[in-house]
Motif scaffolding. Structure first.
Motif, mmCIF file in Angstrom:
data_model
loop_
_atom_site.group_PDB
_atom_site.id
_atom_site.type_symbol
_atom_site.label_atom_id
_atom_site.label_comp_id
_atom_site.label_asym_id
_atom_site.label_seq_id
_atom_site.Cartn_x
_atom_site.Cartn_y
_atom_site.Cartn_z
ATOM 1 N N ARG A 1 8.395 -7.104 -0.036
ATOM 2 C CA ARG A 1 9.299 -6.492 -0.869
ATOM 3 C C ARG A 1 8.773 -6.233 -2.463
ATOM 4 N N SER A 2 8.101 -6.972 -3.031
ATOM 5 C CA SER A 2 7.566 -6.860 -4.306
ATOM 6 C C SER A 2 6.367 -5.869 -4.186
ATOM 7 N N LEU A 3 5.399 -6.425 -2.982
ATOM 8 C CA LEU A 3 4.008 -5.796 -3.177
ATOM 9 C C LEU A 3 4.019 -4.228 -2.798
ATOM 10 N N VAL A 4 5.014 -3.594 -1.925
ATOM 11 C CA VAL A 4 5.280 -2.586 -1.460
ATOM 12 C C VAL A 4 5.424 -1.448 -2.474
ATOM 13 N N LEU A 5 6.080 -1.992 -3.647
ATOM 14 C CA LEU A 5 6.041 -0.925 -4.876
ATOM 15 C C LEU A 5 4.938 -0.972 -5.723
ATOM 16 N N GLU A 6 3.627 -1.721 -5.151
ATOM 17 C CA GLU A 6 2.459 -1.700 -5.908
ATOM 18 C C GLU A 6 2.753 -2.025 -7.508
ATOM 19 N N PRO A 7 3.184 -3.166 -7.687
ATOM 20 C CA PRO A 7 3.560 -3.667 -9.263
ATOM 21 C C PRO A 7 2.211 -4.014 -9.904
ATOM 22 N N LYS A 8 2.360 -3.846 -11.188
ATOM 23 C CA LYS A 8 0.988 -4.055 -11.951
ATOM 24 C C LYS A 8 0.787 -5.591 -11.937
ATOM 25 N N ALA B 1 12.319 -0.980 1.844
ATOM 26 C CA ALA B 1 12.406 0.330 1.487
ATOM 27 C C ALA B 1 13.306 0.810 0.296
ATOM 28 N N PHE B 2 14.315 -0.033 -0.047
ATOM 29 C CA PHE B 2 15.256 -0.103 -1.076
ATOM 30 C C PHE B 2 14.567 0.511 -2.498
ATOM 31 N N GLY B 3 13.614 -0.166 -3.033
ATOM 32 C CA GLY B 3 12.891 0.116 -4.038
ATOM 33 C C GLY B 3 12.238 1.611 -4.164
ATOM 34 N N LEU B 4 11.517 1.680 -2.740
ATOM 35 C CA LEU B 4 11.103 3.075 -2.638
ATOM 36 C C LEU B 4 11.839 4.268 -2.564
ATOM 37 N N LYS B 5 13.014 3.853 -2.316
ATOM 38 C CA LYS B 5 14.128 5.121 -2.082
ATOM 39 C C LYS B 5 14.476 5.345 -3.630
ATOM 40 N N LEU B 6 14.716 4.302 -4.155
ATOM 41 C CA LEU B 6 14.906 4.665 -5.713
ATOM 42 C C LEU B 6 13.869 5.326 -6.378
#
Lengths: 346, 266
Positions: A148-155, A99-104
Motif C-alpha cells: 500500500r505504501s510502495l504503490v504510491l512510489e514514495p520518496k 488503490a485508495f491512494g492512487l484514486k485520491l
C-alpha cells in the motif's frame, strides 16, 4: 532519488513536559536503509512519526531533497509509512486498500489496476486483489501494508516496527524480502526497531538511540565490533560489562585483574563472551562456573567472579567445564570505557 | 457431549417469559370466541382485523408514528453524531460532566421530568403539536445516540486513520472513507434502536401530544382502556410488532453479529 535530512529536531510532549527527542540530527543518503534502534522510550518511534507528519516537532528542521517538510501534514508529504499494526482498512479488499491512494491522486482506472497488480506481484501476493483483508495471515497483511505504501512510489519509506507482531520464523523471512525489495527499488528507507537482529541484518547504517539522543551512528559491523559507549556495548549483542578500577596499568574487579594501559581511576571493561578464554584452574581461580549450556555448535558458560558478578563466556568444548569448577580468564579483545566514552580498545 | 442443563433451564425460562405472552396476544388477535375454561379458542377468524384496519384513526396513528419516528431519528442523528465524534476525539473543558449529563434524563423517574417539560411546553404552545412531541422524543434518544456512537468512534483504530492520511487523504476524506465505514455498523445499531424506541415511546407522546397527536402506542392504550373487547388491543399489538420485526431483520443483514455488543462494550 531522495535524500532525507533531519536537523536538530526536538520533540517535547506538553503532557508531563517529556523530552522525547532531543536535538537529533541525521542524514539519510539516497537509497540507504537506516535503522533507528533503541529500547522503548528512546524516542525512535516519535522521530519516525515526525518524519511521517504525525507529530509536530517542537524545534528543528526536516527536509526531503532540500524541500522543507517540517510542518506539512502527512497527506502532503512524499513519505510512505508501514505501521506495526498493519492498519489495513478492514472494510476494503486488498485491491481497494492499494488503490485508495492512487484514486485520491486521480490516476486513471486502468493505470491503477496495472500499478496495483505490479506491486502485489512484487510483494509476492499476485492475484490476491479480491481477497478480504481479514482472510489474510499476519505476514500477508504486513505485505499488503508494505504494498500500500510502495504503490504510491514514495520518496521516503518509513517502517515502524513492521514485524513486531509476527512470529520469529516469519519475521526472519519478511525482513529478507523487505531488504531485497528495498534494494531493488533503491528506495530511501528509515526503519524503526527494538530488535537488534533486525537492525544488524537489514541496515546500511544503524542509529542507536537512548533518551531521545544519538548514542552512535555506524555500519552494523562497526556498531557490533566497536561500540562507542557502554550503553551501545551493552545493548548490541551479548556483552560482559565489568565495572572496576584501574591502578598502575591494571584493571581490578574482585579476584579478576587484567592489564589495561590507561590512567588510574574507575573504568568499565567490555568483553564479548566469544573473546573470553576459560581455563580450568588448579589453584588461584578467578571465577567459578555456575552453569554450562550446550548449544551444539558451541557452549555458553555462566560464571561468577569472586564477588558474585555474573559473566558469560563462549567455549568450543562445553564438556570440559562443570558447575562449581574454578576457572581462570583471559580476554583476547577488550574495550574500556570511562565517563561514557572509549578510553582503550584491543 | 455432556448436556448443558443450566443452559437448557435458562433457555426454557427465557422462552416462557418472552414467547408465551407473545403467543397469547397473537392468539387473541386471531380469535373470535374464546371462553373459559377452554385452552384453545373455540372460533378463529379475521373479524377484528377487518374492524380494526377499516378504522381511519388506526391508519392516521400509524402514519403519524412512522413520520414521528423518522423525523426524530434523523434530527437525533444530525445533532448527536457530530457531538459523539467530538466526545470521542476531542478534549474540551467540561467534557466528562457533559458526557454524563446525558444519563441524567434516565436517572430520575421519567414522568416527573415529563411533567416539568410539559409545563414549559404549555407556555410555548407546544402541547398537542407534532413538533412538541418531536422535541420530547428527541430527549429520549439522546442517550443511545450519544453513548453508542462515542464507543463506536473510540474503537476505530487511529492507525487506520493515520494510514489514510499517509496515502494522501485530508481529514474530511479520512472521516468519510475510513472512520465512518469502520464505525458504521455500530452507529446503524444506535440509529435503529432510537427509531424503534421512538416508535414505541408512549408517556411523552401521550403527555405532550394529547389530545391532538395520537401515536400507535397511545391509540393502543386507549383501545385497551376503553374497549371491553380484548381483540382490538391484541390486533394493534401484533401490528406494532411489524416495524420492530422488520427493523430487526434489516439489522441482522446490515449489522451482523457483534456490532451491538461492540457498541456497548466500547
Amino acid at each position: 532519488m531522495s535524500v532525507l535530512k533531519i536537523s536538530d529536531v526536538t520533540k517535547v510532549f506538553a503532557a508531563g513536559n517529556v523530552v522525547a527527542v532531543d536535538t537529533f540530527s541525521l542524514d539519510v543518503a539516497d537509497g540507504e536503509l537506516v535503522c533507528l534502534l533503541g529500547p522503548s522510550g528512546s524516542g525512535k518511534s516519535t522521530l519516525l512519526r515526525m518524519v511521517g507528519g504525525f507529530e509536530r516537532p517542537t524545534g528543528g528542521l526536516i527536509t526531503i531533497d532540500g524541500e522543507d517538510i517540517t510542518h506539512l501534514p502527512p497527506e502532503k508529504r512524499p513519505t510512505g509509512m508501514v505501521f506495526q499494526s498493519h492498519a489495513l482498512w478492514t472494510h476494503m479488499n486488498v485491491f481497494k486498500n492499494l488503490a485508495f491512494g492512487l484514486k485520491l491522486r486521480r490516476i486513471p482506472a486502468d493505470e491503477i489496476k496495472r500499478r496495483v497488480e505490479a506491486v502485489l506481484e512484487l510483494v509476492g501476493l499476485g492475484g490476491y486483489g479480491t481477497r478480504h483483508v481479514n482472510q489474510l495471515s499476519g505476514g500477508q497483511q504486513q505485505r499488503v501494508a508494505l504494498a500500500r505504501s510502495l504503490v504510491l512510489e514514495p520518496k521516503i519509506l518509513l517502517l515502524d516496527e513492521p514485524f513486531a507482531s509476527l512470529d520469529q520464523h516469519l519475521r526472519e523471512r519478511l525482513r529478507e524480502e523487505v531488504r531485497d525489495i528495498q534494494q531493488r527499488l533503491k528506495i530511501t528507507t528509515l526503519f524503526v526497531t527494538h530488535g537488534q537482529d533486525e537492525a544488524l541484518s537489514m541496515a546500511d547504517r544503524i542509529v542507536v538511540m537512548r533518551d531521545g539522543k544519538t548514542e552512535q551512528v555506524d555500519r552494523p559491523d562497526i556498531i557490533y565490533r566497536e561500540p562507542q559507549t557502554p550503553f551501545v556495548a551493552g545493548f548490541i549483542g551479548t556483552m560482559n560489562l565489568i565495572e572496576g578500577t584501574v591502578a598502575n596499568g591494571t584493571f581490578i574487579r574482585a579476584g579478576y585483574s587484567t592489564p589495561l594501559p590507561v590512567s588510574d581511576g574507575p573504568a568499565i571493561l567490555a568483553i564479548r563472551p566469544e573473546a573470553l578464554e576459560l581455563t580450568v584452574a588448579s589453584d588461584g581461580s578467578q571465577g567459578k562456573v555456575h552453569r554450562v549450556t550446550d548449544y551444539g555448535t558451541h557452549g555458553l558458560v555462566d560464571l561468577d567472579l569472586n564477588d558474585n558478578t555474573r559473566i558469560k563466556a563462549m567455549v568450543s568444548h562445553p564438556d570440559l567445564f562443570k558447575a562449581g569448577q574454578g576457572v581462570t580468564l583471559a580476554a583476547t579483545a577488550v574495550a574500556a570505557y570511562r565517563d561514557g566514552a572509549v578510553i582503550h580498545r584491543t | 457431549m455432556p448436556i448443558d442443563w443450566t443452559g437448557i433451564a435458562f433457555t426454557a425460562l427465557l422462552s416462557a417469559a418472552i414467547i408465551l405472552p407473545m403467543l397469547v396476544v397473537a392468539t387473541w388477535a386471531f380469535t373470535e370466541v374464546w371462553r373459559y375454561p377452554n385452552v384453545v379458542p373455540q372460533q378463529f377468524g379475521l373479524r377484528f382485523w377487518n374492524q380494526t384496519l377499516t378504522r381511519p384513526d388506526v391508519w392516521a396513528a400509524l402514519t403519524l408514528s412512522l413520520q414521528l419516528s423518522t423525523v426524530v431519528t434523523l434530527l437525533s442523528a444530525a445533532i448527536c453524531l457530530p457531538a459523539a465524534y467530538a466526545f470521542a476525539r476531542l478534549s474540551f473543558p467540561g467534557r466528562n460532566v457533559l458526557f454524563f449529563s446525558f444519563l441524567a434524563g434516565h436517572a430520575f423517574p421519567k414522568f416527573g421530568l415529563l411533567i416539568a417539560i410539559a409545563a414549559i411546553f404549555l407556555q410555548l404552545n407546544l402541547i398537542g403539536t407534532f413538533w412538541g412531541v418531536v422535541l420530547i422524543q428527541l430527549v429520549g434518544t439522546l442517550l443511545f445516540m450519544i453513548w453508542i456512537p462515542v464507543a463506536a468512534f473510540q474503537s476505530v483504530d487511529r492507525r487506520m486513520e493515520e494510514a489514510a492520511r499517509d496515502v494522501g487523504a485530508g481529514p474530511l476524506r479520512v472521516f468519510w472513507s475510513v472512520t465512518l465505514p469502520q464505525a458504521g455498523p455500530t452507529i446503524a445499531a444506535a440509529v435503529l434502536l432510537s427509531f424503534v424506541g421512538t416508535f414505541y415511546e408512549t408517556e411523552g407522546a401521550w403527555l405532550i401530544g394529547a389530545p391532538g397527536i395520537r401515536t400507535m402506542p397511545v391509540l393502543m392504550i386507549s383501545f385497551i382502556n376503553n374497549q371491553m373487547v380484548i381483540q382490538y388491543g391484541a390486533v394493534l399489538s401484533v401490528m406494532l410488532w411489524v416495524p420492530s420485526f422488520i427493523a430487526l431483520m434489516f439489522a441482522r443483514r446490515v449489522i451482523g453479529g457483534g456490532a451491538f455488543a461492540r457498541g456497548f462494550g466500547g
